[in-house]
Design a protein around this motif. Structure first.
Motif, PDB file in Angstrom:
ATOM      1  N   LEU A 173      40.523  28.235  40.427  1.00 21.76           N
ATOM      2  CA  LEU A 173      39.880  29.079  39.425  1.00 21.76           C
ATOM      3  C   LEU A 173      40.933  30.024  38.880  1.00 21.76           C
ATOM      4  CD1 LEU A 173      39.294  32.213  40.641  1.00 21.76           C
ATOM      5  CD2 LEU A 173      37.811  30.884  42.130  1.00 21.76           C
ATOM      6  N   THR A 174      40.668  30.575  37.735  1.00 24.92           N
ATOM      7  CA  THR A 174      41.588  31.545  37.136  1.00 24.92           C
ATOM      8  C   THR A 174      40.907  32.906  37.145  1.00 24.92           C
ATOM      9  OG1 THR A 174      42.558  29.844  35.732  1.00 24.92           O
ATOM     10  CG2 THR A 174      42.922  32.134  35.094  1.00 24.92           C
ATOM     11  N   ALA A 175      41.610  33.895  37.668  1.00 24.63           N
ATOM     12  CA  ALA A 175      41.027  35.230  37.759  1.00 24.63           C
ATOM     13  C   ALA A 175      42.139  36.268  37.737  1.00 24.63           C
ATOM     14  CB  ALA A 175      40.204  35.366  39.042  1.00 24.63           C
ATOM     15  N   GLU A 176      41.750  37.501  37.483  1.00 28.58           N
ATOM     16  CA  GLU A 176      42.677  38.622  37.501  1.00 28.58           C
ATOM     17  C   GLU A 176      42.509  39.339  38.831  1.00 28.58           C
ATOM     18  OE1 GLU A 176      42.870  42.708  35.109  1.00 28.58           O
ATOM     19  OE2 GLU A 176      43.263  40.952  33.823  1.00 28.58           O
ATOM     20  N   LEU A 177      43.534  39.285  39.668  1.00 28.89           N
ATOM     21  CA  LEU A 177      43.496  39.868  40.991  1.00 28.89           C
ATOM     22  C   LEU A 177      44.438  41.072  41.035  1.00 28.89           C
ATOM     23  CD1 LEU A 177      42.614  39.751  43.990  1.00 28.89           C
ATOM     24  CD2 LEU A 177      44.535  38.181  44.385  1.00 28.89           C
ATOM     25  N   GLN A 178      43.863  42.238  41.302  1.00 34.52           N
ATOM     26  CA  GLN A 178      44.642  43.478  41.339  1.00 34.52           C
ATOM     27  C   GLN A 178      45.462  43.665  40.066  1.00 34.52           C
ATOM     28  OE1 GLN A 178      42.796  44.704  43.953  1.00 34.52           O
ATOM     29  NE2 GLN A 178      44.656  45.723  44.681  1.00 34.52           N
ATOM     30  N   GLY A 179      44.849  43.323  38.902  1.00 38.70           N
ATOM     31  CA  GLY A 179      45.488  43.525  37.609  1.00 38.70           C
ATOM     32  C   GLY A 179      46.416  42.421  37.158  1.00 38.70           C
ATOM     33  N   GLU A 232      27.264  32.151  53.595  1.00 41.54           N
ATOM     34  CA  GLU A 232      26.262  32.091  52.532  1.00 41.54           C
ATOM     35  C   GLU A 232      26.963  31.968  51.190  1.00 41.54           C
ATOM     36  OE1 GLU A 232      22.902  32.128  53.294  1.00 41.54           O
ATOM     37  OE2 GLU A 232      23.665  32.055  55.350  1.00 41.54           O
ATOM     38  N   VAL A 233      26.335  31.318  50.229  1.00 40.80           N
ATOM     39  CA  VAL A 233      26.931  31.112  48.908  1.00 40.80           C
ATOM     40  C   VAL A 233      26.080  31.800  47.846  1.00 40.80           C
ATOM     41  CG1 VAL A 233      27.602  29.401  47.165  1.00 40.80           C
ATOM     42  CG2 VAL A 233      27.978  28.928  49.593  1.00 40.80           C
ATOM     43  N   ALA A 234      26.731  32.537  46.927  1.00 43.05           N
ATOM     44  CA  ALA A 234      26.062  33.171  45.798  1.00 43.05           C
ATOM     45  C   ALA A 234      26.974  33.015  44.580  1.00 43.05           C
ATOM     46  CB  ALA A 234      25.771  34.636  46.101  1.00 43.05           C
ATOM     47  N   HIS A 235      26.562  33.588  43.457  1.00 46.99           N
ATOM     48  CA  HIS A 235      27.320  33.424  42.211  1.00 46.99           C
ATOM     49  C   HIS A 235      27.604  34.788  41.597  1.00 46.99           C
ATOM     50  CE1 HIS A 235      25.485  29.495  42.905  1.00 46.99           C
ATOM     51  NE2 HIS A 235      26.528  29.000  42.269  1.00 46.99           N
ATOM     52  N   GLY A 251      28.973  33.170  36.806  1.00 45.73           N
ATOM     53  CA  GLY A 251      28.408  32.155  37.699  1.00 45.73           C
ATOM     54  C   GLY A 251      29.405  31.523  38.644  1.00 45.73           C
ATOM     55  N   THR A 252      30.607  32.095  38.782  1.00 42.42           N
ATOM     56  CA  THR A 252      31.587  31.560  39.736  1.00 42.42           C
ATOM     57  C   THR A 252      31.034  31.684  41.156  1.00 42.42           C
ATOM     58  OG1 THR A 252      33.471  32.139  38.336  1.00 42.42           O
ATOM     59  CG2 THR A 252      33.904  31.848  40.688  1.00 42.42           C
ATOM     60  N   PRO A 253      31.021  30.591  41.921  1.00 39.09           N
ATOM     61  CA  PRO A 253      30.480  30.683  43.283  1.00 39.09           C
ATOM     62  C   PRO A 253      31.422  31.453  44.214  1.00 39.09           C
ATOM     63  CG  PRO A 253      31.322  28.473  42.893  1.00 39.09           C
ATOM     64  CD  PRO A 253      31.408  29.199  41.583  1.00 39.09           C
ATOM     65  N   TYR A 254      30.836  32.197  45.137  1.00 40.41           N
ATOM     66  CA  TYR A 254      31.602  32.847  46.195  1.00 40.41           C
ATOM     67  C   TYR A 254      30.812  32.709  47.499  1.00 40.41           C
ATOM     68  CZ  TYR A 254      28.484  36.873  45.355  1.00 40.41           C
ATOM     69  OH  TYR A 254      27.390  37.689  45.184  1.00 40.41           O
ATOM     70  N   ALA A 255      31.519  32.887  48.613  1.00 38.55           N
ATOM     71  CA  ALA A 255      30.892  32.742  49.931  1.00 38.55           C
ATOM     72  C   ALA A 255      31.119  34.014  50.735  1.00 38.55           C
ATOM     73  CB  ALA A 255      31.468  31.538  50.679  1.00 38.55           C
TER      74      ALA A 255
END
Length: 498
Positions: A380-386, A473-476, A465-469
């Motif tokens: 996935l592509t995300a901004e982590l700590q800027g 447990e899994v949520a979005h 809606g990116t899934p996380y655990a």
């Protein structure tokens, strides 16, 4: 069919050893051993290629009632593998000793298929000793069960005429050495230092008086564990609930009892922890799931461990990991985790495991899910700590995970105020490269892996809606997440280290 054995030069220490060896071998061959003719040859054959020990390990893992049994089985097999590799690649080739003369051994004792490798040292004895020692290093009770069988296998090699006594003794010594060498690389649970956790004030509840235990019927071995809880704590109230009723049952139990008990897996314990923290009551954990990470990190492997802590009133404070917004979105309450929060491939691993677990069992489903995750390439592509980057996995642990062998293992302190942040960057087959790095050494040496300590983590730029655990447990998610800790928010009954 007999063979001749060239003797060492007369008067040498090898010649004297051979004479003693031959004399002992003849004594065994000439003596009648009641009942042994039916048992020992069969036992010796059953240990060919480690079949007996692999079967014993499977039985221990299936019949054992705690993680200690599974660890003992795994360590026994690993010790056997190390001993077998050392015997077959080095020892057998270094000392080319011929087998004993079979003419001295009664025909009824002889094996139908005679081994063709050299005699020194005994591979069967090495495997037996390695397996038994490895098992005993993790579980003394299982070691006491396995040790007589291992000794019988070693004795059977002389009884059937395929080894001299010194072959057996040397093989057993090598097997024991292999088990201890493995322990030097991968410590046993008993070797790990006592966890450093701040003590908490909690009432002593002998026989469970004032304790209300909620049992998740759908969690692993929770229903069977509930029976053990009733037997050990006759004054406790035990409520068995369906997963859909857990939240209501937990709130009711927290209001009724002096302490809240929970029996289930990590996801169930997660929900109980948030309820216990909200109501300000201590939590008693009875492991009843497949993995039980939180319970094991507390030193709780069986009902007896929690019963001891309840009787003595021994408890510790632990941190709660927190993520915002929670599973119900910005308008809902914050989310909490006891073990870990993750983005990327791990939520897919959890979903695969949950899909297959009802069909093939929890542990096989976990292996299948891990295999599917390691071979995938879905960053996935995300901004982590800027900083924006492709991520195959973002793991945020509640407390620092200590290394056991090449990979992260358990936590020694659940109230350290820190988040253990581990990132696996995206790219070609990052999972396979990560696995190779884990086998070769600590994961922190892998170029695709980064590990840092933080008190909070900010992730933004996520696709809606990116899934996380979190704790299995899994949520979005929405487009961003804030992850931090609530220090020492929870009191948990925990046995004192001995």
């Amino acid at each position: 069919m007999s063979t001749s054995n060239p003797l060492p030069s007369a008067g040498s220490w090898q010649a004297r050893l051979h004479r003693y060896d031959l004399a002992a071998f003849q004594t065994v061959a000439e003596r009648h051993w009641p009942g042994a003719e039916r048992v020992l040859p069969r036992l010796s054959r059953s240990a060919n290629h480690g079949v007996l020990w692999f079967g014993a390990a499977a039985g221990m893992a299936a019949l054992g009632t705690s993680a200690r049994s599974r660890r003992a089985a795994l360590r026994g097999v690993a010790s056997l593998a190390l001993a077998s590799a050392a015997i077959n690649t080095v020892a057998k080739k270094a000392v080319r000793r011929e087998r004993p003369i079979l003419d001295l051994v009664p025909v009824i004792r002889r094996l139908k298929r005679q081994p063709f490798t050299t005699s020194f040292p005994s591979g069967h004895s090495a495997s037996a000793a390695a397996f038994a020692t490895g098992v005993a290093l993790e579980s003394k009770s299982w070691g006491a069960v396995v040790a007589p069988v291992a000794a019988a296998v070693a004795a059977s090699r002389v009884y059937t005429g395929v080894h001299y006594p010194s072959d057996v003794l040397a093989g057993a010594a090598l097997g024991i050495g292999a088990a201890f060498a493995l322990r030097g690389v991968v410590p046993t649970r008993g070797q790990l230092p006592a966890p450093g956790r701040p003590p908490a004030q909690a009432p002593a509840l002998p026989a469970g008086k004032g304790l209300v235990v909620v049992v998740n019927r759908a969690s692993g071995t929770a229903t069977a564990t509930a029976g053990l809880v009733r037997d050990a704590l006759p004054l406790a109230t035990v409520m068995e609930c369906a997963p859909t009723d857990l939240a209501g049952c937990l709130a009711e139990a927290a209001e009724r009892g002096t302490a809240l008990g929970i029996c289930g897996g990590d996801g169930t314990v997660n929900l109980a922890a948030s309820v216990a923290a909200t109501h300000g009551v201590p939590l008693a954990v009875f492991p009843g799931g497949t993995l039980n990470h939180f319970a094991y990190d507390l030193g709780i492997e069986a009902v007896h461990d929690t019963v001891m802590a309840l009787t003595a009133g021994d408890a510790v404070r632990v941190d709660l990991g927190r993520f915002r917004p929670g599973p119900n979105g910005p308008s809902g309450p914050d989310g909490y985790f006891l073990n870990a929060f993750s983005l990327g491939v791990y939520p897919e691993l959890v979903r695969t495991r949950e899909h297959w677990a009802p069909r093939i069992g929890g542990w096989p489903a976990g292996v299948l899910a891990a295999y599917e995750a390691l071979r995938g390439e879905r960053p996935l592509t995300a901004e982590l700590q800027g900083r924006r980057r492709p991520l195959w996995l973002l793991f945020v642990g509640n407390g620092m995970f200590q290394r056991v062998g090449p990979a992260p293992g358990r936590r020694h302190n659940l109230a350290d105020g820190l988040l253990d942040v581990r990132v696996v960057h995206g790219g070609r087959t990052p999972g396979l490269r990560l696995l190779a790095a884990a086998v070769a050494g600590p994961l922190t040496r892998s170029p695709v892996h980064a590990a840092v300590r933080r008190r909070q983590v900010r992730v933004s730029g996520l696709a809606e809606g990116t899934p996380y655990a979190y704790d299995g447990e899994v949520a979005h998610s929405g487009t961003e997440l804030q992850i931090d800790k609530v220090p020492e928010a929870l009191s948990v009954y925990c046995p004192r280290p001995v």
